[in-house]
Design an enzyme around this catalytic site. Structure first.
Site, PDB file in Angstrom:
ATOM      1  N   GLU B 264       2.091  -8.541   0.140  1.00  0.00           N
ATOM      2  CA  GLU B 264       3.514  -8.390   0.437  1.00  0.00           C
ATOM      3  C   GLU B 264       4.311  -9.629   0.017  1.00  0.00           C
ATOM      4  O   GLU B 264       5.506  -9.555  -0.251  1.00  0.00           O
ATOM      5  CB  GLU B 264       3.703  -8.122   1.941  1.00  0.00           C
ATOM      6  CG  GLU B 264       4.857  -7.186   2.233  1.00  0.00           C
ATOM      7  CD  GLU B 264       4.902  -6.751   3.696  1.00  0.00           C
ATOM      8  OE1 GLU B 264       4.660  -7.589   4.586  1.00  0.00           O
ATOM      9  OE2 GLU B 264       5.193  -5.568   3.958  1.00  0.00           O
ATOM     10  N   HIS B 285     -23.749  -2.610  -2.233  1.00  0.00           N
ATOM     11  CA  HIS B 285     -24.374  -1.328  -2.562  1.00  0.00           C
ATOM     12  C   HIS B 285     -23.323  -0.284  -2.892  1.00  0.00           C
ATOM     13  O   HIS B 285     -23.617   0.897  -2.960  1.00  0.00           O
ATOM     14  CB  HIS B 285     -25.237  -0.862  -1.394  1.00  0.00           C
ATOM     15  CG  HIS B 285     -26.382  -1.780  -1.101  1.00  0.00           C
ATOM     16  ND1 HIS B 285     -27.685  -1.447  -1.374  1.00  0.00           N
ATOM     17  CD2 HIS B 285     -26.419  -3.032  -0.588  1.00  0.00           C
ATOM     18  CE1 HIS B 285     -28.472  -2.453  -1.031  1.00  0.00           C
ATOM     19  NE2 HIS B 285     -27.734  -3.429  -0.547  1.00  0.00           N
ATOM     20  N   LYS B 385      11.302   3.654   2.804  1.00  0.00           N
ATOM     21  CA  LYS B 385      11.958   3.873   4.100  1.00  0.00           C
ATOM     22  C   LYS B 385      13.233   4.702   3.924  1.00  0.00           C
ATOM     23  O   LYS B 385      13.523   5.584   4.725  1.00  0.00           O
ATOM     24  CB  LYS B 385      12.282   2.535   4.765  1.00  0.00           C
ATOM     25  CG  LYS B 385      11.065   1.870   5.411  1.00  0.00           C
ATOM     26  CD  LYS B 385      11.453   0.663   6.256  1.00  0.00           C
ATOM     27  CE  LYS B 385      10.223   0.063   6.937  1.00  0.00           C
ATOM     28  NZ  LYS B 385      10.505  -1.250   7.535  1.00  0.00           N
TER      29      LYS B 385
END
Lengths: 397, 397
Positions: B264, B285, B385
């Site tokens: 961010e 793995h 938003k």
């Protein structure tokens, strides 16, 4: 039933797409002539019945099952278990996973916990040489030897390994442990429909339904190929990170399974797409900024569940709101020039999960061939294993 | 105490390094003239005492604390709590995090669980407008209204928000809830030393020691700058993914905190390094193959803890073995042309964690300036938003 939407993007021209798509016959041919596609065969139903029966027996004698396995002998069952469990008030039979770490903190706290309860063990390793698995198994066997007599130990140890070879198979033959087989024509990350995963799942999941769903997945072969083509085109255009986005925290380990499946299948020869994941809306408040405006190397694959628990917020269905948020985020990211694919499930249950697993495995294998690498090996893993062996020296496990 | 090793790599020449390093004065100047570095100031000790006192009170009345917050009001305390908790037989006071999701499954199962127990709530939002937080808060308040009378509710709700503004501050003034303040000169991802995180931590962690360690972090300013310089040079040479590697599963959420902090801070203007993480040896793995032989866009930062629980395996200390494995993996990846930085802690405790938090926050801020972006804003978050607001329409929260 699965639904697909692969084409919300600006990055690929239809000519580019067609060029990659035209490799289809070649890819299918390679796929069918591979000797590592045992996971497309049907599974022996009598073995499935034996797993279910054994899980019922263990439940009577033990308060938990300790599953010892790592990588391809861990992520599949763990992911499916998480997908189908409750967040709170979980009444499922306790399964503890061990052997996925060399942490002395985890191991000593686990041994401390097991001291006072009755437990059984399922140790899983195809080769019987997996370092973490075998070390953990030894430490837990030592505790069992302190707690239980030989007969009791014999009843409490279940081994899943190669049919003929390896130290675990030898142990089975010597000690008479109950055992299951991992076929030779199935690699770890493609082993979800083997006893390596089905046995741990049998304790809490309707594995027959899961198997049914899995084989239904074959109907999505065309879409699996399309998904592989779209991803290859995106990689060609510089999108080197795929972000799997889910809207339910319980799906997080499924994205971990995806990371293993695609990362280990494609990441060879300087090739491949780096798989990452986000749990929305949580991680929108974390990596959302980067996706929207950061370096343009990411594309996204949203996995959406159509129906979920009913809960009203201000008279509106919360899951509907969650769905609107998902679409809004796709739109916003798309406006920031991020390709946004989507794969939808109607419900999150055994059948749709089975379909999803098969779809992704098929697509990953196809993708390996499109990247011109062998989808079923992992030569890079040997590099650090060799280094560890040299540095740990005489230590045997 | 922290230790650093940033130079196991082939990718950067000393000339490249010096060129970026020479921006130091400029970066420090920008940093010190920013009005968003309130997190370098000392915290009011009387407020800390009030948090500790309040946590003791709540413990007497409640069986758990529900913390409602997301993003910068969630990850910090969650990460530190996890780092210091036990894997099994956990005797810490139960903290449940909510508001990090719009999942109706999570929310309905949580409400169902809370129905039958006594609980308190700490709702955290600087602005009082965070969608997930406010929706969750409303649903939980509704349950509280069914369970408790007004006086009892008043005792059980704790609000952490802006000093003067927003709907949550209004509620505090009207209802007389206990409250804490998030200062204006500290942004969400840099807010670990505010009540947003210290209050939830006070229930289980010695926050005074954490604070002590945090301010000791200032001594690593030079290393924080060096780390930012090395990362910038690596990004310049095409290494666009940083992989945080930890060897203890309990550190996983700390890497999530790092992802938020760096992603961010840097991910703007088409810039930034995409942060990912691996828990070793588990994920060797899984993504180990890709790191070793896949597309060469990754570098790694190992976070190592020197001392841990004592446990013997075949007469050898398991944590020593884990350390040997870590070094072997670094060597193997380095041989595959992957730069492998390392940051070491002596012990995993409040003091060293405090140091680590400050070190990384300082380094992230410096890094923002090196990438020539503003480290303390997140304009891209507004895009989705806004989209959500438009699509959710009249729905108010």
């Amino acid at each position: 039933m699965l639904k697909f939407d692969f084409f919300r993007m600006n990055d690929i021209s239809s000519t580019d797409y067609q060029k990659v798509y035209d490799q289809k016959n070649e890819v299918y041919e390679k796929f069918h002539s591979s000797d590592m596609v045992g996971w497309t065969n049907h599974i022996d139903i009598s073995e499935v019945e034996r797993m279910i029966h054994l899980s019922e027996q263990v439940k009577k004698e033990s308060q938990c099952l300790v599953v010892i396995g790592i990588g391809g002998s861990f992520l599949g069952s763990y992911a499916v278990l998480k997908m189908l469990s409750n967040y709170f008030n979980d009444d499922s039979f306790p399964i503890i996973y061990a052997g996925t770490t060399l942490s002395s903190k985890y191991m000593s706290e686990l041994l401390d916990y097991l001291k006072d309860i009755d437990f059984s063990v399922n140790v899983i390793s195809k080769s019987g040489t997996t370092m973490e698995t075998m070390m953990t198994y030894q430490m837990i066997k030592q505790l069992m030897a302190e707690k239980y007599d030989e007969k009791e130990q014999q009843k409490r140890i279940i081994v899943t390994t190669d049919q003929d070879q390896g130290i675990l198979r030898q142990e089975v033959n010597q000690m008479g442990y109950q055992s299951f087989e991992i076929p030779n024509n199935i690699g770890g990350r493609y082993s979800i429909m083997t006893p390596a995963h089905l046995l741990p799942l049998a304790f809490n999941v309707d594995i027959k339904k899961l198997i049914d769903g899995y084989y239904q997945g074959e109907q999505f072969r065309e879409e699996a190929f399309q998904y592989a083509v779209v991803r290859k085109c995106l990689a060609n255009s510089g999108k080197w990170i795929e972000n799997y986005c889910v809207y339910e925290e319980s799906l997080y380990y499924f994205t971990e399974w995806l990371k293993q499946l695609f990362g280990e299948t494609e990441g060879k020869n300087g090739q491949g797409i780096f798989p990452v994941s986000m749990v929305h809306t949580r991680d929108l408040h974390s990596l959302g900024q980067f996706i929207q405006q950061g370096r343009k190397i990411v594309f996204e694959t949203f996995i959406e569940v159509e129906h979920s628990n009913k809960l009203l917020y201000n008279g509106q269905d919360l899951h509907t709101i969650n769905g609107i948020v998902l679409e809004s985020v796709r739109k916003a990211h798309f406006s920031g020039d991020v390709a946004c694919l989507k794969i939808g499930l109607d419900y999150l249950n055994e059948v749709s999960i089975g379909q999803l697993l098969y779809f992704f495995m098929l697509s990953a294998a196809f993708s390996g061939y499109l990247f011109q690498v062998e989808p079923f090996d992992q030569p890079g893993v040997e590099v650090y294993k060799k280094e560890i062996k040299e540095n740990l020296g005489v230590l045997s496990y």
